[in-house]
Design a protein around this motif. Structure first.
Motif, short mmCIF file in Angstrom:
data_model
loop_
_atom_site.label_atom_id
_atom_site.label_comp_id
_atom_site.label_asym_id
_atom_site.label_seq_id
_atom_site.Cartn_x
_atom_site.Cartn_y
_atom_site.Cartn_z
N SER A 198 7.69 -2.62 3.95
CA SER A 198 6.92 -1.49 4.47
C SER A 198 6.89 -1.50 5.99
O SER A 198 6.96 -0.44 6.62
N LEU A 199 6.80 -2.67 6.58
CA LEU A 199 6.81 -2.78 8.04
C LEU A 199 8.17 -2.38 8.60
O LEU A 199 8.25 -1.71 9.64
N LYS A 200 9.24 -2.75 7.91
CA LYS A 200 10.59 -2.34 8.34
C LYS A 200 10.75 -0.84 8.20
O LYS A 200 11.35 -0.19 9.05
N PHE A 217 3.47 2.56 5.67
CA PHE A 217 2.65 1.35 5.72
C PHE A 217 2.10 0.99 4.34
O PHE A 217 2.07 -0.18 3.97
N TYR A 218 1.67 1.97 3.59
CA TYR A 218 1.07 1.74 2.28
C TYR A 218 2.07 1.83 1.13
O TYR A 218 1.68 1.85 -0.03
N TYR A 219 3.34 1.88 1.43
CA TYR A 219 4.37 2.03 0.40
C TYR A 219 4.52 0.74 -0.39
O TYR A 219 4.61 -0.35 0.17
N ASN A 272 7.30 2.46 -6.19
CA ASN A 272 7.76 3.58 -5.36
C ASN A 272 6.62 4.54 -5.05
O ASN A 272 6.81 5.74 -4.97
N LYS A 273 5.43 3.99 -4.93
CA LYS A 273 4.24 4.82 -4.74
C LYS A 273 3.49 4.39 -3.48
O LYS A 273 3.51 3.22 -3.10
N VAL A 274 2.86 5.35 -2.85
CA VAL A 274 2.01 5.08 -1.71
C VAL A 274 0.64 4.67 -2.26
O VAL A 274 0.09 5.35 -3.12
N GLN A 275 0.10 3.57 -1.78
CA GLN A 275 -1.11 2.99 -2.36
C GLN A 275 -2.42 3.57 -1.84
O GLN A 275 -3.48 3.03 -2.11
N ARG A 276 -2.38 4.66 -1.11
CA ARG A 276 -3.58 5.34 -0.59
C ARG A 276 -3.50 6.82 -0.94
O ARG A 276 -2.42 7.38 -1.09
N THR A 277 -4.65 7.45 -0.99
CA THR A 277 -4.68 8.89 -1.21
C THR A 277 -4.48 9.61 0.12
O THR A 277 -4.75 9.04 1.19
N ILE A 321 1.29 9.83 -4.21
CA ILE A 321 2.47 10.22 -3.45
C ILE A 321 3.59 9.22 -3.70
O ILE A 321 3.38 8.01 -3.66
N PHE A 322 4.77 9.76 -3.93
CA PHE A 322 5.96 8.96 -4.16
C PHE A 322 7.00 9.34 -3.10
O PHE A 322 7.14 10.52 -2.78
N LEU A 323 7.72 8.35 -2.57
CA LEU A 323 8.78 8.62 -1.61
C LEU A 323 10.09 8.88 -2.35
O LEU A 323 10.39 8.22 -3.34
N THR A 324 10.85 9.86 -1.89
CA THR A 324 12.09 10.23 -2.56
C THR A 324 13.29 9.54 -1.90
O THR A 324 13.21 9.11 -0.75
#
Length: 183
Positions: free
Chosen positions: A34-36, A84-86, A91-96, A146-149
């Protein structure tokens, strides 16, 4: 006598925070991947890659022009928070989006005490519908997952192999973190 109607070019009246930025919380430890990802997403909306994505969006008829400066800044701050929260495993963002709006300075309090996250919602809608960089689980953006594509990873120059390697390292990192917490 100075004319009060003239304003500096950087003095925006439309929003209270014209330059939102993601404030990294001290109580959350992100994945190294996530930092990268955050490092690659830094300033993404001002780079040539985003100009290409805007041109493709115009070609496909989703947009008529590149998003305005204030929207691009909000998109960049929100994108930094999402990276950051990925979590690479799900494959999900851990925050709303609501939580990230507060951390990015995109939330606004009205005089009656109500909270508005319309700038964050607008940026998220643009990232999802206009560019296809994210996918949300519901139309209610305040509580959506939220999911990143893969398209976002492609534009950030993150190769599928590095994403696969990050997924393989995650179980090891989780078991390591659990063992260290038990000691």
């Amino acid at each position: 006598m100075a004319d009060n109607n003239q304003q500096c070019p950087n003095n925006y009246v439309q929003v209270k925070n014209p330059e939102p930025a993601f404030m990294v919380p001290q109580d959350y430890i992100p994945w190294p991947f996530s930092l990268k990802l955050m490092a690659k997403a830094e300033g993404f909306t001002e780079r040539f890659d985003f100009d290409i994505a805007s041109a493709i969006s115009r070609r496909d008829g989703k947009r008529k022009r590149k998003p305005p400066v204030l929207r691009r800044r909000a998109m960049n701050a929100l994108l930094m928070a999402m990276c950051f929260y990925y979590d690479p495993l799900s494959n999900k963002v851990q925050r709303t989006p609501r939580d990230m709006a507060f951390e990015c300075g995109l939330a606004r309090h009205s005089l009656t005490g109500e909270v508005s996250i319309e700038r964050a919602v607008g940026a998220l809608e643009s990232l999802e519908k206009d560019f296809g960089f994210v996918y949300s689980s519901s139309a209610c953006y305040a509580t959506a997952e939220i999911f990143l594509t893969p398209r976002l990873f492609e534009f950030l120059n993150v190769f599928p192999q590095s994403l696969s390697e990050a997924k393989l390292k995650c179980p090891d990192a989780k078991s390591c973190a659990k063992e260290c917490a038990d000691e």
